[in-house]
Design a protein around this motif. Sequence first.
Motif, PDB file in Angstrom:
ATOM      1  N   LEU A   1      -3.099   8.013   8.799  1.00  0.00           N
ATOM      2  CA  LEU A   1      -3.986   7.043   8.607  1.00  0.00           C
ATOM      3  C   LEU A   1      -3.522   5.840   9.484  1.00  0.00           C
ATOM      4  O   LEU A   1      -4.363   4.748   9.944  1.00  0.00           O
ATOM      5  CB  LEU A   1      -4.110   6.642   7.069  1.00  0.00           C
ATOM      6  CG  LEU A   1      -4.810   7.625   6.171  1.00  0.00           C
ATOM      7  CD1 LEU A   1      -4.766   7.077   4.631  1.00  0.00           C
ATOM      8  CD2 LEU A   1      -6.428   7.904   6.642  1.00  0.00           C
ATOM      9  N   ALA A   2      -2.354   5.601   9.795  1.00  0.00           N
ATOM     10  CA  ALA A   2      -1.705   4.664  10.184  1.00  0.00           C
ATOM     11  C   ALA A   2      -2.376   4.249  11.856  1.00  0.00           C
ATOM     12  O   ALA A   2      -2.985   5.099  12.245  1.00  0.00           O
ATOM     13  CB  ALA A   2      -0.220   4.864  10.669  1.00  0.00           C
ATOM     14  N   PRO A   3      -2.849   3.171  11.869  1.00  0.00           N
ATOM     15  CA  PRO A   3      -3.266   2.726  13.233  1.00  0.00           C
ATOM     16  C   PRO A   3      -2.490   3.326  14.340  1.00  0.00           C
ATOM     17  O   PRO A   3      -1.377   3.427  14.436  1.00  0.00           O
ATOM     18  CB  PRO A   3      -3.157   1.137  13.249  1.00  0.00           C
ATOM     19  CG  PRO A   3      -3.070   0.774  11.895  1.00  0.00           C
ATOM     20  CD  PRO A   3      -2.456   1.878  10.964  1.00  0.00           C
TER      21      PRO A   3
ATOM     22  N   GLY B   1      -5.138  -1.056   1.885  1.00  0.00           N
ATOM     23  CA  GLY B   1      -4.336  -0.384   2.878  1.00  0.00           C
ATOM     24  C   GLY B   1      -4.908  -1.282   4.254  1.00  0.00           C
ATOM     25  O   GLY B   1      -4.179  -1.349   5.026  1.00  0.00           O
ATOM     26  N   ARG B   2      -6.479  -1.314   4.250  1.00  0.00           N
ATOM     27  CA  ARG B   2      -6.886  -2.039   5.311  1.00  0.00           C
ATOM     28  C   ARG B   2      -6.510  -3.386   5.529  1.00  0.00           C
ATOM     29  O   ARG B   2      -6.294  -3.770   6.884  1.00  0.00           O
ATOM     30  CB  ARG B   2      -8.427  -1.789   5.337  1.00  0.00           C
ATOM     31  CG  ARG B   2      -8.951  -0.342   5.680  1.00  0.00           C
ATOM     32  CD  ARG B   2     -10.376  -0.266   5.799  1.00  0.00           C
ATOM     33  NE  ARG B   2     -10.887   1.165   6.157  1.00  0.00           N
ATOM     34  CZ  ARG B   2     -11.008   2.198   4.827  1.00  0.00           C
ATOM     35  NH1 ARG B   2     -11.004   1.465   3.947  1.00  0.00           N
ATOM     36  NH2 ARG B   2     -11.293   3.131   5.537  1.00  0.00           N
ATOM     37  N   LYS B   3      -6.483  -4.023   4.501  1.00  0.00           N
ATOM     38  CA  LYS B   3      -6.181  -5.536   4.438  1.00  0.00           C
ATOM     39  C   LYS B   3      -4.819  -5.805   5.038  1.00  0.00           C
ATOM     40  O   LYS B   3      -4.327  -6.730   5.546  1.00  0.00           O
ATOM     41  CB  LYS B   3      -6.464  -6.048   3.222  1.00  0.00           C
ATOM     42  CG  LYS B   3      -7.727  -6.213   2.653  1.00  0.00           C
ATOM     43  CD  LYS B   3      -7.936  -6.985   1.243  1.00  0.00           C
ATOM     44  CE  LYS B   3      -9.209  -7.057   0.801  1.00  0.00           C
ATOM     45  NZ  LYS B   3      -9.496  -7.420  -0.482  1.00  0.00           N
ATOM     46  N   GLU B   4      -3.850  -4.842   4.692  1.00  0.00           N
ATOM     47  CA  GLU B   4      -2.443  -4.644   5.125  1.00  0.00           C
ATOM     48  C   GLU B   4      -2.179  -4.099   6.535  1.00  0.00           C
ATOM     49  O   GLU B   4      -1.014  -4.195   7.199  1.00  0.00           O
ATOM     50  CB  GLU B   4      -1.771  -4.001   4.112  1.00  0.00           C
ATOM     51  CG  GLU B   4      -1.504  -4.731   2.973  1.00  0.00           C
ATOM     52  CD  GLU B   4      -0.703  -3.873   1.800  1.00  0.00           C
ATOM     53  OE1 GLU B   4       0.047  -3.061   2.328  1.00  0.00           O
ATOM     54  OE2 GLU B   4      -0.546  -4.193   0.639  1.00  0.00           O
ATOM     55  N   GLY B   5      -3.244  -3.633   7.222  1.00  0.00           N
ATOM     56  CA  GLY B   5      -2.981  -3.114   8.682  1.00  0.00           C
ATOM     57  C   GLY B   5      -2.417  -1.828   8.631  1.00  0.00           C
ATOM     58  O   GLY B   5      -1.947  -1.563   9.661  1.00  0.00           O
ATOM     59  N   LYS B   6      -2.717  -1.102   7.472  1.00  0.00           N
ATOM     60  CA  LYS B   6      -1.922   0.349   7.404  1.00  0.00           C
ATOM     61  C   LYS B   6      -2.712   1.335   7.659  1.00  0.00           C
ATOM     62  O   LYS B   6      -2.324   2.270   7.697  1.00  0.00           O
ATOM     63  CB  LYS B   6      -1.326   0.163   5.944  1.00  0.00           C
ATOM     64  CG  LYS B   6      -0.187  -0.752   5.715  1.00  0.00           C
ATOM     65  CD  LYS B   6       0.783  -0.902   6.705  1.00  0.00           C
ATOM     66  CE  LYS B   6       1.839  -2.188   6.487  1.00  0.00           C
ATOM     67  NZ  LYS B   6       2.062  -2.174   5.068  1.00  0.00           N
ATOM     68  N   ILE B   7      -4.010   1.241   7.741  1.00  0.00           N
ATOM     69  CA  ILE B   7      -5.113   2.246   7.644  1.00  0.00           C
ATOM     70  C   ILE B   7      -5.747   1.844   9.204  1.00  0.00           C
ATOM     71  O   ILE B   7      -6.351   0.901   9.283  1.00  0.00           O
ATOM     72  CB  ILE B   7      -5.928   2.325   6.612  1.00  0.00           C
ATOM     73  CG1 ILE B   7      -5.125   2.722   5.582  1.00  0.00           C
ATOM     74  CG2 ILE B   7      -7.094   3.390   7.007  1.00  0.00           C
ATOM     75  CD1 ILE B   7      -6.006   2.804   4.217  1.00  0.00           C
TER      76      ILE B   7
ATOM     77  N   PHE C   1       0.792  -1.303   0.114  1.00  0.00           N
ATOM     78  CA  PHE C   1       0.067   0.046  -0.062  1.00  0.00           C
ATOM     79  C   PHE C   1       0.799   1.362  -0.025  1.00  0.00           C
ATOM     80  O   PHE C   1       0.596   2.213  -0.878  1.00  0.00           O
ATOM     81  CB  PHE C   1      -0.865   0.042   1.290  1.00  0.00           C
ATOM     82  CG  PHE C   1      -1.720   1.331   1.517  1.00  0.00           C
ATOM     83  CD1 PHE C   1      -2.672   1.832   0.730  1.00  0.00           C
ATOM     84  CD2 PHE C   1      -1.513   2.007   2.687  1.00  0.00           C
ATOM     85  CE1 PHE C   1      -3.167   2.876   0.899  1.00  0.00           C
ATOM     86  CE2 PHE C   1      -1.947   3.170   2.763  1.00  0.00           C
ATOM     87  CZ  PHE C   1      -2.862   3.851   1.969  1.00  0.00           C
ATOM     88  N   GLU C   2       1.934   1.419   1.054  1.00  0.00           N
ATOM     89  CA  GLU C   2       2.547   2.618   1.116  1.00  0.00           C
ATOM     90  C   GLU C   2       3.466   2.805  -0.228  1.00  0.00           C
ATOM     91  O   GLU C   2       3.340   3.957  -0.719  1.00  0.00           O
ATOM     92  CB  GLU C   2       3.615   2.279   2.075  1.00  0.00           C
ATOM     93  CG  GLU C   2       3.201   2.307   3.502  1.00  0.00           C
ATOM     94  CD  GLU C   2       3.598   0.781   4.007  1.00  0.00           C
ATOM     95  OE1 GLU C   2       3.088  -0.096   3.038  1.00  0.00           O
ATOM     96  OE2 GLU C   2       3.601   0.715   5.017  1.00  0.00           O
ATOM     97  N   GLU C   3       3.954   1.857  -1.057  1.00  0.00           N
ATOM     98  CA  GLU C   3       4.538   2.084  -2.010  1.00  0.00           C
ATOM     99  C   GLU C   3       3.990   2.485  -3.342  1.00  0.00           C
ATOM    100  O   GLU C   3       4.077   3.325  -4.005  1.00  0.00           O
ATOM    101  CB  GLU C   3       5.274   0.818  -2.710  1.00  0.00           C
ATOM    102  CG  GLU C   3       6.406   0.373  -1.686  1.00  0.00           C
ATOM    103  CD  GLU C   3       7.292  -0.946  -2.531  1.00  0.00           C
ATOM    104  OE1 GLU C   3       7.356  -1.010  -3.721  1.00  0.00           O
ATOM    105  OE2 GLU C   3       7.894  -1.652  -1.562  1.00  0.00           O
TER     106      GLU C   3
END
Length: 201
Positions: free
Chosen positions: A195-197, A144-150, A84-86
Amino acid sequence: MNGFEKRSQQKMQAIKKASFALLNQPTGVAGLRMDTVAKEAGVSKATIFKYFHSKEGLIQQVFMDYLDAIAVEAMTFLNQEKPFEEKLMALAQVKIVHLEKVDQQFFIDLMNQYSQKTDPELAAKMQNYNQRYCEVMTELLQQGRKEGKIDLKYSDEFIMLYLGGIVQGVSDPTIYPKINIHYTEYWAEMLLKALAPSSKK
């Protein structure tokens, strides 16, 4: 495509290429003259109006092609198997690369076109462009949500409103002349951090 269609396409491309170069002058839209476009493209003024109907129609098409080129390049990154970040940072880089190719006045004129409400046809084109942007961003946010980044407390609706607010702010006539090209990258970095948790337990 037969010979006639091929020649027509070549003429249209020559007209748009010449117009793009002329719009990238400090005088921008205000300094664009159809006589000059015709001379640079190697066609008659009648040919320009045959394909684009008006000076405004030609300008709109040049700007839409510019936006479409950014969108096409962005999709090549989004369709890759990347984190996601990339992908988010790649989107920022695509915009930076394209902005570096144009004069500041081109960007200012583009924002004027983007934010105008008086031309129904152009407004519809921009609405369609925004709709595609929203669809792409929604898909990216889901990744991003699936990867836990949001942080899950941020809904798609909230994030899109937030991004829309940034776009509307940037398109304000008092703001966009001051925009630094690399602010696009900084906004992407800030968005990732925002957006990071939360790390709090």
